[in-house]
Design a protein around this motif. Structure first.
Motif, PDB file in Angstrom:
ATOM      1  N   THR A  85       1.840  48.528 -72.703  1.00 35.63           N
ATOM      2  CA  THR A  85       1.314  49.596 -71.780  1.00 35.63           C
ATOM      3  C   THR A  85       1.209  48.013 -70.782  1.00 35.63           C
ATOM      4  N   ALA A  86       1.373  48.816 -69.861  1.00 37.65           N
ATOM      5  CA  ALA A  86       1.935  47.778 -68.331  1.00 37.65           C
ATOM      6  C   ALA A  86       0.882  47.631 -68.148  1.00 37.65           C
ATOM      7  N   SER A  87       0.066  48.023 -68.177  1.00 34.40           N
ATOM      8  CA  SER A  87      -1.303  46.958 -67.929  1.00 34.40           C
ATOM      9  C   SER A  87      -2.559  45.968 -68.300  1.00 34.40           C
ATOM     10  N   VAL A  88      -1.292  45.639 -68.494  1.00 26.33           N
ATOM     11  CA  VAL A  88      -1.889  44.263 -69.316  1.00 26.33           C
ATOM     12  C   VAL A  88      -2.410  42.978 -68.709  1.00 26.33           C
ATOM     13  N   ASN A  89      -3.090  42.553 -69.017  1.00 23.14           N
ATOM     14  CA  ASN A  89      -3.903  40.963 -68.317  1.00 23.14           C
ATOM     15  C   ASN A  89      -3.299  39.783 -68.390  1.00 23.14           C
ATOM     16  N   THR A  90      -3.033  40.157 -69.822  1.00 26.60           N
ATOM     17  CA  THR A  90      -1.785  38.139 -70.112  1.00 26.60           C
ATOM     18  C   THR A  90      -0.933  39.334 -70.939  1.00 26.60           C
ATOM     19  N   PRO A  91       0.342  38.209 -70.560  1.00 26.82           N
ATOM     20  CA  PRO A  91       1.706  38.654 -71.620  1.00 26.82           C
ATOM     21  C   PRO A  91       1.258  38.076 -73.067  1.00 26.82           C
ATOM     22  N   SER A  92       2.493  38.983 -74.057  1.00 27.05           N
ATOM     23  CA  SER A  92       2.166  38.406 -75.153  1.00 27.05           C
ATOM     24  C   SER A  92       3.221  37.519 -75.385  1.00 27.05           C
ATOM     25  N   ASP A  93       3.526  37.710 -76.990  1.00 30.12           N
ATOM     26  CA  ASP A  93       4.345  36.788 -77.448  1.00 30.12           C
ATOM     27  C   ASP A  93       5.864  37.573 -77.573  1.00 30.12           C
ATOM     28  N   GLN A  94       6.269  38.814 -76.959  1.00 29.74           N
ATOM     29  CA  GLN A  94       7.405  39.484 -77.631  1.00 29.74           C
ATOM     30  C   GLN A  94       8.156  38.538 -76.029  1.00 29.74           C
ATOM     31  N   ASN A  95       8.385  37.830 -76.236  1.00 33.33           N
ATOM     32  CA  ASN A  95       9.530  37.804 -74.897  1.00 33.33           C
ATOM     33  C   ASN A  95      10.971  37.451 -74.739  1.00 33.33           C
ATOM     34  N   ILE A  96      11.415  38.591 -73.725  1.00 38.12           N
ATOM     35  CA  ILE A  96      12.603  39.278 -73.563  1.00 38.12           C
ATOM     36  C   ILE A  96      13.454  38.424 -73.192  1.00 38.12           C
ATOM     37  N   ILE A  97      13.374  37.344 -71.696  1.00 41.92           N
ATOM     38  CA  ILE A  97      13.567  36.587 -71.319  1.00 41.92           C
ATOM     39  C   ILE A  97      12.690  35.511 -70.316  1.00 41.92           C
ATOM     40  N   VAL A  98      12.779  34.442 -70.651  1.00 35.19           N
ATOM     41  CA  VAL A  98      12.389  33.735 -69.752  1.00 35.19           C
ATOM     42  C   VAL A  98      12.947  32.344 -68.419  1.00 35.19           C
ATOM     43  N   LYS A  99      12.768  32.721 -67.328  1.00 36.03           N
ATOM     44  CA  LYS A  99      13.421  31.942 -66.454  1.00 36.03           C
ATOM     45  C   LYS A  99      12.786  30.750 -65.615  1.00 36.03           C
ATOM     46  N   GLN A 100      13.354  29.423 -65.427  1.00 33.83           N
ATOM     47  CA  GLN A 100      12.602  28.978 -64.353  1.00 33.83           C
ATOM     48  C   GLN A 100      13.980  29.899 -62.466  1.00 33.83           C
ATOM     49  N   ILE A 101      12.874  29.789 -61.945  1.00 31.98           N
ATOM     50  CA  ILE A 101      13.297  30.104 -60.705  1.00 31.98           C
ATOM     51  C   ILE A 101      13.269  29.036 -59.505  1.00 31.98           C
ATOM     52  N   THR A 102      14.182  28.690 -58.397  1.00 27.96           N
ATOM     53  CA  THR A 102      13.696  27.255 -57.694  1.00 27.96           C
ATOM     54  C   THR A 102      14.959  28.101 -56.294  1.00 27.96           C
ATOM     55  N   ILE A 103      13.866  28.225 -55.009  1.00 31.46           N
ATOM     56  CA  ILE A 103      14.223  29.164 -54.048  1.00 31.46           C
ATOM     57  C   ILE A 103      14.918  27.768 -53.276  1.00 31.46           C
ATOM     58  N   ASP A 104      15.918  27.328 -52.526  1.00 31.99           N
ATOM     59  CA  ASP A 104      15.728  25.822 -52.020  1.00 31.99           C
ATOM     60  C   ASP A 104      15.945  26.748 -50.631  1.00 31.99           C
TER      61      ASP A 104
END
Length: 75
Positions: free
Chosen positions: A55-74
């Motif tokens: 469901t979209a209303s979960v409070n913590t992420p599952s371990d079913q990662n689709i993508i993980v990306k580090q983002i830094t804005i300059d």
């Protein structure tokens, strides 16, 4: 494929020293296999994570990662 019972992809923002924040469901087009997620943040660096959830209303992420990306804005 993405885990039994999972029906939605959820976007999470994870900032330094903060718990993951549910930014809402990813708008997913199954025909094109593309997704769109938009959210606003004051952070200049974070990890964005998309997970498969029941469901979209979960409070913590599952371990079913689709993508993980580090983002830094300059500036």
């Amino acid at each position: 494929r993405i885990g039994s019972g999972n029906t939605v992809f959820v976007v999470w923002s994870i900032s330094r020293n903060q718990p993951p924040r549910n930014e809402g469901p990813l708008e997913y087009n199954a025909d094109d296999r593309t997704g769109l997620g938009t959210f606003v943040t004051a952070e200049s660096s974070m990890t964005v994570r998309v997970t498969a959830e029941r469901t979209a209303s979960v409070n913590t992420p599952s371990d079913q990662n689709i993508i993980v990306k580090q983002i830094t804005i300059d500036d």
